[in-house]
Design a protein around this motif. Structure first.
Motif, PDB file in Angstrom:
ATOM      1  N   MET A  55       0.830  -1.202   0.000  1.00  0.00           N
ATOM      2  CA  MET A  55       0.000   0.000   0.000  1.00  0.00           C
ATOM      3  C   MET A  55       0.864   1.251   0.000  1.00  0.00           C
ATOM      4  O   MET A  55       1.987   1.252   0.509  1.00  0.00           O
ATOM      5  N   ARG A  56       0.339   2.317  -0.583  1.00  0.00           N
ATOM      6  CA  ARG A  56       1.045   3.607  -0.641  1.00  0.00           C
ATOM      7  C   ARG A  56       0.895   4.349   0.684  1.00  0.00           C
ATOM      8  O   ARG A  56      -0.066   4.144   1.428  1.00  0.00           O
ATOM      9  N   TYR A  57       1.858   5.241   0.933  1.00  0.00           N
ATOM     10  CA  TYR A  57       1.832   6.044   2.154  1.00  0.00           C
ATOM     11  C   TYR A  57       0.490   6.747   2.329  1.00  0.00           C
ATOM     12  O   TYR A  57      -0.065   6.757   3.420  1.00  0.00           O
ATOM     13  N   SER A  58      -0.026   7.333   1.273  1.00  0.00           N
ATOM     14  CA  SER A  58      -1.277   8.096   1.381  1.00  0.00           C
ATOM     15  C   SER A  58      -2.441   7.192   1.772  1.00  0.00           C
ATOM     16  O   SER A  58      -3.300   7.588   2.573  1.00  0.00           O
ATOM     17  N   GLU A  59      -2.466   5.982   1.255  1.00  0.00           N
ATOM     18  CA  GLU A  59      -3.521   5.027   1.616  1.00  0.00           C
ATOM     19  C   GLU A  59      -3.403   4.626   3.087  1.00  0.00           C
ATOM     20  O   GLU A  59      -4.412   4.527   3.795  1.00  0.00           O
ATOM     21  N   ILE A  60      -2.183   4.394   3.519  1.00  0.00           N
ATOM     22  CA  ILE A  60      -1.939   3.995   4.908  1.00  0.00           C
ATOM     23  C   ILE A  60      -2.305   5.132   5.852  1.00  0.00           C
ATOM     24  O   ILE A  60      -2.965   4.919   6.874  1.00  0.00           O
ATOM     25  N   ARG A  61      -1.890   6.341   5.491  1.00  0.00           N
ATOM     26  CA  ARG A  61      -2.208   7.518   6.313  1.00  0.00           C
ATOM     27  C   ARG A  61      -3.716   7.672   6.452  1.00  0.00           C
ATOM     28  O   ARG A  61      -4.238   7.876   7.549  1.00  0.00           O
ATOM     29  N   ASP A  62      -4.422   7.563   5.338  1.00  0.00           N
ATOM     30  CA  ASP A  62      -5.876   7.732   5.359  1.00  0.00           C
ATOM     31  C   ASP A  62      -6.570   6.633   6.169  1.00  0.00           C
ATOM     32  O   ASP A  62      -7.542   6.886   6.864  1.00  0.00           O
ATOM     33  N   ALA A  63      -6.057   5.409   6.074  1.00  0.00           N
ATOM     34  CA  ALA A  63      -6.687   4.274   6.756  1.00  0.00           C
ATOM     35  C   ALA A  63      -6.378   4.221   8.246  1.00  0.00           C
ATOM     36  O   ALA A  63      -7.205   3.766   9.039  1.00  0.00           O
ATOM     37  N   THR A  64      -5.175   4.684   8.636  1.00  0.00           N
ATOM     38  CA  THR A  64      -4.739   4.509  10.031  1.00  0.00           C
ATOM     39  C   THR A  64      -4.619   5.805  10.820  1.00  0.00           C
ATOM     40  O   THR A  64      -4.578   5.767  12.045  1.00  0.00           O
ATOM     41  N   GLY A  65      -4.493   6.919  10.116  1.00  0.00           N
ATOM     42  CA  GLY A  65      -4.227   8.182  10.795  1.00  0.00           C
ATOM     43  C   GLY A  65      -2.765   8.360  11.157  1.00  0.00           C
ATOM     44  O   GLY A  65      -2.395   9.346  11.797  1.00  0.00           O
ATOM     45  N   ALA A  66      -1.921   7.416  10.757  1.00  0.00           N
ATOM     46  CA  ALA A  66      -0.486   7.514  11.046  1.00  0.00           C
ATOM     47  C   ALA A  66       0.124   8.658  10.243  1.00  0.00           C
ATOM     48  O   ALA A  66      -0.255   8.905   9.099  1.00  0.00           O
ATOM     49  N   SER A  67       1.063   9.330  10.852  1.00  0.00           N
ATOM     50  CA  SER A  67       1.764  10.399  10.141  1.00  0.00           C
ATOM     51  C   SER A  67       2.709   9.791   9.120  1.00  0.00           C
ATOM     52  O   SER A  67       3.107   8.624   9.225  1.00  0.00           O
ATOM     53  N   THR A  68       3.104  10.599   8.141  1.00  0.00           N
ATOM     54  CA  THR A  68       4.064  10.105   7.166  1.00  0.00           C
ATOM     55  C   THR A  68       5.412   9.812   7.832  1.00  0.00           C
ATOM     56  O   THR A  68       6.136   8.925   7.388  1.00  0.00           O
ATOM     57  N   ALA A  69       5.727  10.520   8.909  1.00  0.00           N
ATOM     58  CA  ALA A  69       6.964  10.248   9.643  1.00  0.00           C
ATOM     59  C   ALA A  69       6.919   8.851  10.268  1.00  0.00           C
ATOM     60  O   ALA A  69       7.906   8.112  10.222  1.00  0.00           O
ATOM     61  N   THR A  70       5.775   8.479  10.838  1.00  0.00           N
ATOM     62  CA  THR A  70       5.621   7.142  11.423  1.00  0.00           C
ATOM     63  C   THR A  70       5.701   6.075  10.337  1.00  0.00           C
ATOM     64  O   THR A  70       6.381   5.062  10.494  1.00  0.00           O
ATOM     65  N   ILE A  71       4.999   6.310   9.235  1.00  0.00           N
ATOM     66  CA  ILE A  71       5.020   5.347   8.130  1.00  0.00           C
ATOM     67  C   ILE A  71       6.441   5.182   7.607  1.00  0.00           C
ATOM     68  O   ILE A  71       6.907   4.057   7.365  1.00  0.00           O
ATOM     69  N   SER A  72       7.159   6.283   7.470  1.00  0.00           N
ATOM     70  CA  SER A  72       8.536   6.249   7.010  1.00  0.00           C
ATOM     71  C   SER A  72       9.433   5.486   7.978  1.00  0.00           C
ATOM     72  O   SER A  72      10.295   4.702   7.562  1.00  0.00           O
ATOM     73  N   LYS A  73       9.242   5.698   9.268  1.00  0.00           N
ATOM     74  CA  LYS A  73      10.039   5.002  10.290  1.00  0.00           C
ATOM     75  C   LYS A  73       9.816   3.493  10.209  1.00  0.00           C
ATOM     76  O   LYS A  73      10.763   2.710  10.260  1.00  0.00           O
ATOM     77  N   VAL A  74       8.565   3.092  10.067  1.00  0.00           N
ATOM     78  CA  VAL A  74       8.254   1.670   9.954  1.00  0.00           C
ATOM     79  C   VAL A  74       8.842   1.109   8.663  1.00  0.00           C
ATOM     80  O   VAL A  74       9.425   0.023   8.659  1.00  0.00           O
ATOM     81  N   ASN A  75       8.715   1.854   7.580  1.00  0.00           N
ATOM     82  CA  ASN A  75       9.276   1.400   6.301  1.00  0.00           C
ATOM     83  C   ASN A  75      10.791   1.240   6.394  1.00  0.00           C
ATOM     84  O   ASN A  75      11.351   0.269   5.877  1.00  0.00           O
ATOM     85  N   LYS A  76      11.442   2.164   7.071  1.00  0.00           N
ATOM     86  CA  LYS A  76      12.891   2.073   7.256  1.00  0.00           C
ATOM     87  C   LYS A  76      13.251   0.813   8.042  1.00  0.00           C
ATOM     88  O   LYS A  76      14.210   0.117   7.705  1.00  0.00           O
ATOM     89  N   ALA A  77      12.454   0.502   9.066  1.00  0.00           N
ATOM     90  CA  ALA A  77      12.697  -0.719   9.841  1.00  0.00           C
ATOM     91  C   ALA A  77      12.498  -1.960   8.972  1.00  0.00           C
ATOM     92  O   ALA A  77      13.252  -2.934   9.081  1.00  0.00           O
ATOM     93  N   LEU A  78      11.489  -1.923   8.122  1.00  0.00           N
ATOM     94  CA  LEU A  78      11.250  -3.063   7.220  1.00  0.00           C
ATOM     95  C   LEU A  78      12.414  -3.257   6.251  1.00  0.00           C
ATOM     96  O   LEU A  78      12.804  -4.385   5.958  1.00  0.00           O
ATOM     97  N   LEU A  79      12.965  -2.156   5.760  1.00  0.00           N
ATOM     98  CA  LEU A  79      14.030  -2.226   4.758  1.00  0.00           C
ATOM     99  C   LEU A  79      15.417  -2.456   5.351  1.00  0.00           C
ATOM    100  O   LEU A  79      16.225  -3.186   4.772  1.00  0.00           O
ATOM    101  N   TYR A  80      15.690  -1.814   6.498  1.00  0.00           N
ATOM    102  CA  TYR A  80      17.061  -1.796   7.010  1.00  0.00           C
ATOM    103  C   TYR A  80      17.191  -2.260   8.458  1.00  0.00           C
ATOM    104  O   TYR A  80      18.285  -2.228   9.016  1.00  0.00           O
TER     105      TYR A  80
END
Length: 94
Positions: A55-80
């Motif tokens: 899912m795209r950041y915008s979809e996740i933000r809209d569905a969860t209310g998570a900030s893009t900073a939170t989504i980015s942090k989680v994505n960074k953990a998934l990748l690295y």
């Protein structure tokens, strides 16, 4: 991290893996975390699942209310990160 902190963190992790029932785990986390902290951890868990699903950041933000900073942090953990999310999701999807 101080050596004593590392020892206590390991003890904490051992306490978690020693739990045998879902209710026991829920009771423990509800005792040690505030409602807000539980919500934050749960939100990150949901965000990770959604990122893995592609899912795209915008979809996740809209569905969860998570900030893009939170989504980015989680994505960074998934990748690295330490592959913690992947290990957990592999286990629960079996």
């Amino acid at each position: 991290m101080r050596k004593s902190d590392k020892k206590s963190r390991i003890e904490f992790y051992r306490a978690i893996i020693g739990m045998r029932r879902l209710g026991e785990c829920a009771d423990f986390f509800e005792d040690i975390l505030t409602e807000s902290e539980l919500d934050t951890v749960n939100q990150r868990f949901i965000v990770a699942k959604m990122l893995i699903m592609g899912m795209r950041y915008s979809e996740i933000r809209d569905a969860t209310g998570a900030s893009t900073a939170t989504i980015s942090k989680v994505n960074k953990a998934l990748l690295y990160g330490h592959e913690g999310y992947a290990k957990v999701f592999d286990r629960i999807n079996k």
